[in-house]
Design an enzyme around this catalytic site. Structure first.
Site, PDB file in Angstrom:
ATOM      1  N   GLY A 195      -4.451  -3.944  -3.789  1.00 11.47           N
ATOM      2  CA  GLY A 195      -5.678  -2.935  -4.136  1.00 11.47           C
ATOM      3  C   GLY A 195      -4.953  -1.895  -4.351  1.00 11.47           C
ATOM      4  CG  HIS A 196      -1.922  -1.756  -7.042  1.00 13.95           C
ATOM      5  ND1 HIS A 196      -1.138  -2.565  -7.964  1.00 13.95           N
ATOM      6  CD2 HIS A 196      -1.760  -2.443  -5.871  1.00 13.95           C
ATOM      7  CE1 HIS A 196      -0.449  -3.515  -7.144  1.00 13.95           C
ATOM      8  NE2 HIS A 196      -0.728  -3.288  -5.967  1.00 13.95           N
ATOM      9  CD  GLN A 211       0.708  -8.891  -2.696  1.00 14.35           C
ATOM     10  OE1 GLN A 211       1.193  -9.749  -3.435  1.00 14.35           O
ATOM     11  NE2 GLN A 211      -0.610  -8.695  -2.863  1.00 14.35           N
ATOM     12  CG  ASP A 266      -1.741  -1.129   1.201  1.00 17.49           C
ATOM     13  OD1 ASP A 266      -2.122  -1.753   0.033  1.00 17.49           O
ATOM     14  OD2 ASP A 266      -2.255  -1.580   2.342  1.00 17.49           O
TER      15      ASP A 266
HETATM   16  P1  GDP Z   1      -0.747   0.289  -3.492  1.00  7.01           P
HETATM   17  O1  GDP Z   1      -1.456  -0.855  -3.194  1.00  7.01           O
HETATM   18  O2  GDP Z   1       0.846   0.521  -3.429  1.00  7.01           O
HETATM   19  O3  GDP Z   1      -1.074   0.789  -4.776  1.00  7.01           O
HETATM   20  O4  GDP Z   1      -1.493   1.710  -2.686  1.00  7.01           O
HETATM   21  P2  GDP Z   1      -2.859   1.584  -1.939  1.00  7.01           P
HETATM   22  O5  GDP Z   1      -3.759   2.233  -3.290  1.00  7.01           O
HETATM   23  O6  GDP Z   1      -3.546   0.554  -1.433  1.00  7.01           O
HETATM   24  O7  GDP Z   1      -2.844   2.903  -1.063  1.00  7.01           O
HETATM   25  C1  GDP Z   1      -2.305   4.033  -1.238  1.00  7.01           C
HETATM   26  C2  GDP Z   1      -3.376   5.199  -0.930  1.00  7.01           C
HETATM   27  O8  GDP Z   1      -2.778   6.229  -0.775  1.00  7.01           O
HETATM   28  C3  GDP Z   1      -4.507   5.022  -1.904  1.00  7.01           C
HETATM   29  O9  GDP Z   1      -5.686   5.597  -1.396  1.00  7.01           O
HETATM   30  C4  GDP Z   1      -3.880   6.165  -2.620  1.00  7.01           C
HETATM   31  O10 GDP Z   1      -5.117   7.228  -3.320  1.00  7.01           O
HETATM   32  C5  GDP Z   1      -3.343   7.245  -1.683  1.00  7.01           C
HETATM   33  N1  GDP Z   1      -2.144   8.014  -2.034  1.00  7.01           N
HETATM   34  C6  GDP Z   1      -1.143   7.623  -3.010  1.00  7.01           C
HETATM   35  N2  GDP Z   1      -0.200   8.683  -2.941  1.00  7.01           N
HETATM   36  C7  GDP Z   1      -0.539   9.598  -2.248  1.00  7.01           C
HETATM   37  C8  GDP Z   1      -0.027  10.896  -1.649  1.00  7.01           C
HETATM   38  O11 GDP Z   1       1.073  11.483  -2.032  1.00  7.01           O
HETATM   39  N3  GDP Z   1      -0.648  11.362  -0.720  1.00  7.01           N
HETATM   40  C9  GDP Z   1      -1.671  11.209  -0.198  1.00  7.01           C
HETATM   41  N4  GDP Z   1      -2.595  11.888   0.781  1.00  7.01           N
HETATM   42  N5  GDP Z   1      -2.622   9.972  -0.609  1.00  7.01           N
HETATM   43  C10 GDP Z   1      -1.993   9.139  -1.566  1.00  7.01           C
HETATM   44  P1  IMO Z   2      -0.925  -3.945  -2.264  1.00  7.66           P
HETATM   45  O1  IMO Z   2      -0.541  -4.727  -3.734  1.00  7.66           O
HETATM   46  C1  IMO Z   2      -1.216  -4.567   2.025  1.00  7.66           C
HETATM   47  C2  IMO Z   2      -1.184  -8.633   3.683  1.00  7.66           C
HETATM   48  C3  IMO Z   2      -2.536  -9.010   4.130  1.00  7.66           C
HETATM   49  C4  IMO Z   2      -1.701 -10.187   5.255  1.00  7.66           C
HETATM   50  C5  IMO Z   2      -0.808 -10.801   4.557  1.00  7.66           C
HETATM   51  C6  IMO Z   2      -1.187 -12.179   3.706  1.00  7.66           C
HETATM   52  O2  IMO Z   2      -2.185  -3.421  -2.416  1.00  7.66           O
HETATM   53  O3  IMO Z   2       0.179  -3.265  -1.611  1.00  7.66           O
HETATM   54  P2  IMO Z   2      -2.881 -12.676   1.751  1.00  7.66           P
HETATM   55  O4  IMO Z   2      -4.023 -12.249   1.455  1.00  7.66           O
HETATM   56  O5  IMO Z   2      -1.630 -12.447   0.892  1.00  7.66           O
HETATM   57  O6  IMO Z   2      -2.867 -14.222   2.251  1.00  7.66           O
HETATM   58  O7  IMO Z   2      -2.418 -11.869   3.049  1.00  7.66           O
HETATM   59  O8  IMO Z   2      -0.562  -9.970   3.518  1.00  7.66           O
HETATM   60  N1  IMO Z   2      -1.420  -8.076   2.271  1.00  7.66           N
HETATM   61  C7  IMO Z   2      -1.409  -6.841   1.989  1.00  7.66           C
HETATM   62  N2  IMO Z   2      -0.939  -5.830   2.664  1.00  7.66           N
HETATM   63  N3  IMO Z   2      -1.008  -4.451   0.822  1.00  7.66           N
HETATM   64  C8  IMO Z   2      -1.144  -5.470  -0.183  1.00  7.66           C
HETATM   65  O9  IMO Z   2      -1.364  -5.419  -1.339  1.00  7.66           O
HETATM   66  C9  IMO Z   2      -1.509  -6.889   0.594  1.00  7.66           C
HETATM   67  N4  IMO Z   2      -1.617  -8.076   0.112  1.00  7.66           N
HETATM   68  C10 IMO Z   2      -1.545  -8.798   1.204  1.00  7.66           C
HETATM   69  O10 IMO Z   2      -3.166  -7.961   4.766  1.00  7.66           O
HETATM   70  O11 IMO Z   2      -1.287  -9.554   6.367  1.00  7.66           O
HETATM   71 MG    MG Z   3      -3.013  -1.657  -1.630  1.00 10.52          MG
END
Ligand code: GDP
Ligand code: IMO
Ligand code: MG
Length: 424
Positions: free
Chosen positions: A41-42, A224, A14
């Site tokens: 979740g991207h 991840q 994340d």
């Molecule tokens: P990913 O899994 O690495 O793609 O990241 P996620 O989408 O799960 O989580 C990142 C969160 O931070 C999302 O809600 C993005 O919209 C948000 N985000 C990304 N970059 C920034 C930033 O520079 N500032 C803020 N406030 N939010 C951001």
């Molecule tokens: P992105 O790509 C954050 C975590 C889960 C759990 C562990 C194992 O959005 O960064 P799983 O479902 O893979 O068996 O879960 O890994 N986890 C993540 N945490 N971002 C993710 O993906 C994750 N995918 C799995 O919360 O601790």
């Molecule tokens: Mg994510």
């Protein structure tokens, strides 16, 4: 002959991978996911739209770019077709712009049941899995039982499916307190398989080889984060795939000599969702403030993310494992509420100073030691030029660059595509 650049998370996921892949996509011809599945979740934000992708690569919103789901990815046909449905308003030609590796493994409904049964049996020791069936699917892959995308086109697909399901039902029968309704899950799954059949399945290793020969630019998108890697993460509290640069080679069929730049993404602080060690976690009002300011709630499960300060030994470890050549620092705007910012420089274990990430983070008493830096304490979200950034932010970036010995080329100051500053 071109090479593939890699973009991946350096913490516990994340970090903002989706946002930066979307920002970088105009410089590439192909965006390829190499591991993970719908546990990811991207999030992408642009033109007032917020979109969360789970299996589909984050280049999908840019015309003329190919998005490839590699052999290292595990695909749930139900989640995948729901993702396609959500993208309908964007009129994307999936047949030509979205390719699936024939060697990518399928998540069966029973894999999800096994994931849930396993977590239930673990009780308080549970991993905190996203319950998407990831672990059991990769277990069947390495156990040589799995079903792959290429199998869905074969005449004996149903036979193979039934045999694997029967095996799974046998395992589930050992989980006495676990109840389930498989029939309810199977209908949508078979419908999802029909949807997958209408997409283009390729031998992605050959496809990429041809692309390199033609000088095409490829970006591999990680899911991840490094600390969730099955080999190098905080085992057993990890996911079941190799999230690190090496995973690109096995997850796409790219030779190590074909890897170009490695872009490591990190938050200006740190988060983790699910169970497991997190040395700099703040279980107090500071952690709560980061969670609220950063809207730190999971993009896949909605769970609150655990929050803490940045951890230099952890980051150095991740940079080493991945061979990171440049960094992107995300969510700098979230720390605007603090007058002072803490950075963990090392740990104390048994009275000794330790500056590397130790083996058994679970079983030991570990005290993080912090250095206090000035906060910028001012809104960053309107910035368009890094030169206009407050001195304290620039000092924070310089401090981290010096400690991490890698340039921070991007500083992100908000979730939108446009809130991205380039440095250097
Ligand atoms: P990913 O899994 O690495 O793609 O990241 P996620 O989408 O799960 O989580 C990142 C969160 O931070 C999302 O809600 C993005 O919209 C948000 N985000 C990304 N970059 C920034 C930033 O520079 N500032 C803020 N406030 N939010 C951001
Ligand atoms: P992105 O790509 C954050 C975590 C889960 C759990 C562990 C194992 O959005 O960064 P799983 O479902 O893979 O068996 O879960 O890994 N986890 C993540 N945490 N971002 C993710 O993906 C994750 N995918 C799995 O919360 O601790
Ligand atoms: Mg994510």
């Amino acid at each position: 002959m071109s090479k593939a650049d890699v973009l991946l998370g350096l913490q516990w996921g994340d970090e903002g991978k989706g946002k930066i892949v979307d920002v970088l996509t105009p410089s590439y011809d192909i965006i390829a996911r190499f591991q993970g599945g719908p546990n990811a979740g991207h999030t992408l934000e642009f033109e007032g739209i917020k979109h969360v992708l789970h299996t589909i690569p984050s280049g999908i919103f840019h015309k003329d770019v190919i998005n490839l789901v590699g052999n290292g990815v595990v695909i749930d046909p139900v989640v995948f077709s729901a993702e396609l449905d959500k993208l309908k308003p964007f009129n994307i030609d999936f047949k030509t712009r979205l390719l699936l590796s024939k060697k990518a493994h399928l998540i069966l409904p029973t894999h999800k049941l096994l994931d849930a049964a396993s977590e239930q049996a673990k009780g308080k020791n549970k991993i905190g899995s996203t319950l998407k069936g990831i672990g059991p699917t990769y277990m069947d892959k390495t156990g040589r039982n799995g079903l792959r995308v290429g199998d869905i086109f074969m005449a004996n697909f149903k036979e193979k499916y039934d045999a694997l399901v029967e095996k799974h039902i046998g395992i589930l029968s050992h989980h006495k307190d676990f109840e389930y309704d498989l029939a309810e899950l199977e209908g949508p799954w078979m419908e999802g398989i029909e949807v997958l059949k209408n997409l283009t399945a390729v031998d992605s290793e050959h496809y990429l080889d041809q692309a390199f020969r033609a000088g095409k630019k490829v970006l591999a998108e990680g899911a991840q984060g490094t600390m969730l890697d099955v080999d190098f993460g905080t085992y057993p509290f990890v996911t079941s795939s190799n999230t690190v640069t090496a995973g690109t080679c096995t997850g796409l069929g790219i030779a190590p000599t074909k890897i170009g730049n490695v872009i490591g993404i990190f938050k200006a602080y740190c988060t983790r969702v699910g169970s497991g060690p997190f040395p700099t976690e703040l279980d107090d009002e500071v952690g709560e403030l980061i969670r609220q300011e950063g809207r730190e709630f999971g993009a896949t499960t909605g769970r609150p993310r655990r929050c803490g300060w940045i951890d230099i030994p952890q980051m150095k470890y991740a940079i080493m494992i991945n061979g990171v050549t440049e960094l992107s620092m995300m969510k700098a705007d979230v720390l605007s509420c603090f007058e002072k910012i803490q950075v963990c420089t090392h740990y104390i274990i048994d009275g000794e100073k330790v500056d590397y990430f130790p083996f058994d983070v679970n079983g030991i008493e570990l005290t993080p030691v912090y250095e206090e830096l000035e906060g910028w304490n001012t809104d960053l979200t309107q910035l368009t030029d890094y030169n206009d950034a407050p001195k304290a932010l620039k000092d924070y970036v310089l401090y981290l660059e010096e400690k991490l010995e890698v340039p921070i080329k991007v500083v992100s100051v908000g979730p939108d595509r446009t809130q991205t500053l380039s440095n250097h």
